[in-house]
Design a protein around this motif. Sequence first.
Motif, PDB file in Angstrom:
ATOM      1  N   SER A 162      18.984   9.893  -3.925  1.00  0.00           N
ATOM      2  CA  SER A 162      17.872  10.788  -3.627  1.00  0.00           C
ATOM      3  C   SER A 162      18.253  12.239  -3.925  1.00  0.00           C
ATOM      4  CB  SER A 162      17.466  10.653  -2.161  1.00  0.00           C
ATOM      5  OG  SER A 162      16.988   9.353  -1.932  1.00  0.00           O
ATOM      6  N   ARG A 173       9.046   2.808  -9.953  1.00  0.00           N
ATOM      7  CA  ARG A 173       9.198   2.132  -8.672  1.00  0.00           C
ATOM      8  C   ARG A 173       8.353   0.864  -8.644  1.00  0.00           C
ATOM      9  NH1 ARG A 173      10.207   4.835  -3.294  1.00  0.00           N
ATOM     10  NH2 ARG A 173       9.160   3.710  -1.644  1.00  0.00           N
ATOM     11  N   SER A 204      11.008   9.721  -2.111  1.00  0.00           N
ATOM     12  CA  SER A 204      12.021  10.631  -2.642  1.00  0.00           C
ATOM     13  C   SER A 204      11.792  10.841  -4.145  1.00  0.00           C
ATOM     14  CB  SER A 204      13.405  10.061  -2.380  1.00  0.00           C
ATOM     15  OG  SER A 204      13.471   8.726  -2.822  1.00  0.00           O
ATOM     16  N   ASN A 240      13.263  10.861  -6.995  1.00  0.00           N
ATOM     17  CA  ASN A 240      14.291  10.392  -7.926  1.00  0.00           C
ATOM     18  C   ASN A 240      13.745   9.197  -8.700  1.00  0.00           C
ATOM     19  OD1 ASN A 240      14.751   9.395  -4.938  1.00  0.00           O
ATOM     20  ND2 ASN A 240      15.317   7.680  -6.277  1.00  0.00           N
ATOM     21  N   LYS A 269       8.400   7.243 -11.081  1.00  0.00           N
ATOM     22  CA  LYS A 269       9.692   6.834 -10.540  1.00  0.00           C
ATOM     23  C   LYS A 269      10.207   5.538 -11.146  1.00  0.00           C
ATOM     24  CE  LYS A 269      10.949   6.927  -6.454  1.00  0.00           C
ATOM     25  NZ  LYS A 269      11.589   7.320  -5.209  1.00  0.00           N
ATOM     26  N   HIS A 274      20.498   0.331  -4.238  1.00  0.00           N
ATOM     27  CA  HIS A 274      19.664   1.514  -4.078  1.00  0.00           C
ATOM     28  C   HIS A 274      20.591   2.711  -4.060  1.00  0.00           C
ATOM     29  CE1 HIS A 274      15.390   1.985  -2.480  1.00  0.00           C
ATOM     30  NE2 HIS A 274      15.728   3.147  -2.960  1.00  0.00           N
TER      31      HIS A 274
END
Length: 348
Positions: A157, A64, A149, A151, A62, A239
């Motif tokens: 998302s 992330r 999620s 994405n 991700k 976001h």
Amino acid sequence: MTATEKPHIMRVHAERPAASAIERAALTIRAGGLVAFPTETVYGLGANAFEESAVAKIFRAKGRPANDPLIVHIADIDQLETVAREVPEMAHALARRFWPGALTLVLKKSARIPANLTAGLDSVAVRMPDHAVAAALLNAARRPIAAPSANRFSRPSPTIAEHVLEDLADKIDIVLDAGRTAIGVESTILSLVDAPARLLRPGGVSFEALRELVPDARYAPLTLDEGSPLPAPGSMLKHYSPRARVILFQGDDIGAVHAAMREQIARHRRVGVLTSDAEAGAFEDDNVVVIGLGAGAEQAARRLFTALRAFDKAGVELILARAPEKQGLGLAVWDRLLRASAGSLVEV
Ligand code: AMP
Ligand code: MG
């Protein structure tokens, strides 16, 4: 599996998924791989919640940041004890009322949950999804599945499998495609490690419904002040963002709100307008791409993320969004739009 073979996409029935597809996906989870799967909220990017190296793959895929903890998904209430410790009676009461469903509870974590999953926190976010494909996968995997999620970090998302592929095609092993998700925004997150309980993210279960069981639950909506501390780990302001800039317009005087939106339309080459179907007719200019979110908060929630991605495909340079009422699912839609706009809120 080599990168070019990824991902293996399996179309499954949303209510009665084929056992063979589920078994293959579960095997991938048990082997430490990544499986994207549908839930009733959005598509999740799943990995074995007990395996640190599998969890690490989610963060990598991700993009992330490591300080943004994941949600753990469980198949049944017995699994809760393997994920969390010192579970309060209120958690059981909430689980009886809302699980399976779009409510995530933050509880004290068990020792079996690796530290990277919770971003080093002593608490863990957990929910039981209400989707036959997610339930079948969790049962077949026989272990909790960590799944944020599916994405790329900070993108809208995914509510259909195509969104997952747009963002992550070469990074995951299997995609279970069961069509569009029913709710369309993520779960509501309620922290029970705070006293009184604290709503960390509005979502698929309304705050009004939660307060029937937890009357003293608090919610501090996002503040837009520069440098204010994050209200919850991972809940950064920017976001859910499409590529184009988003401005959110709020106000009760429809005429004045539309006039403010028109000023922006006049100053740009190609503009997206996101509003209810009832107001969509007011924007028929040649340089405007209008997307109606339907009538009511449930429809708006279901259509929101697809609409944000559609504006990117339409090549608009700016998106003007009309703020919804903050009741029911409208609060979650409002929260997502405010984040998509990174705080660009115009109060008319
Ligand atoms: P996602 O699954 O992508 O919708 O994101 C999960 C979100 O859950 C994170 O961004 C956090 O805001 C929240 N979350 C997960 N674990 C915790 C935790 N232990 N404490 C507070 N919030 C959490
Ligand atoms: Mg997310």
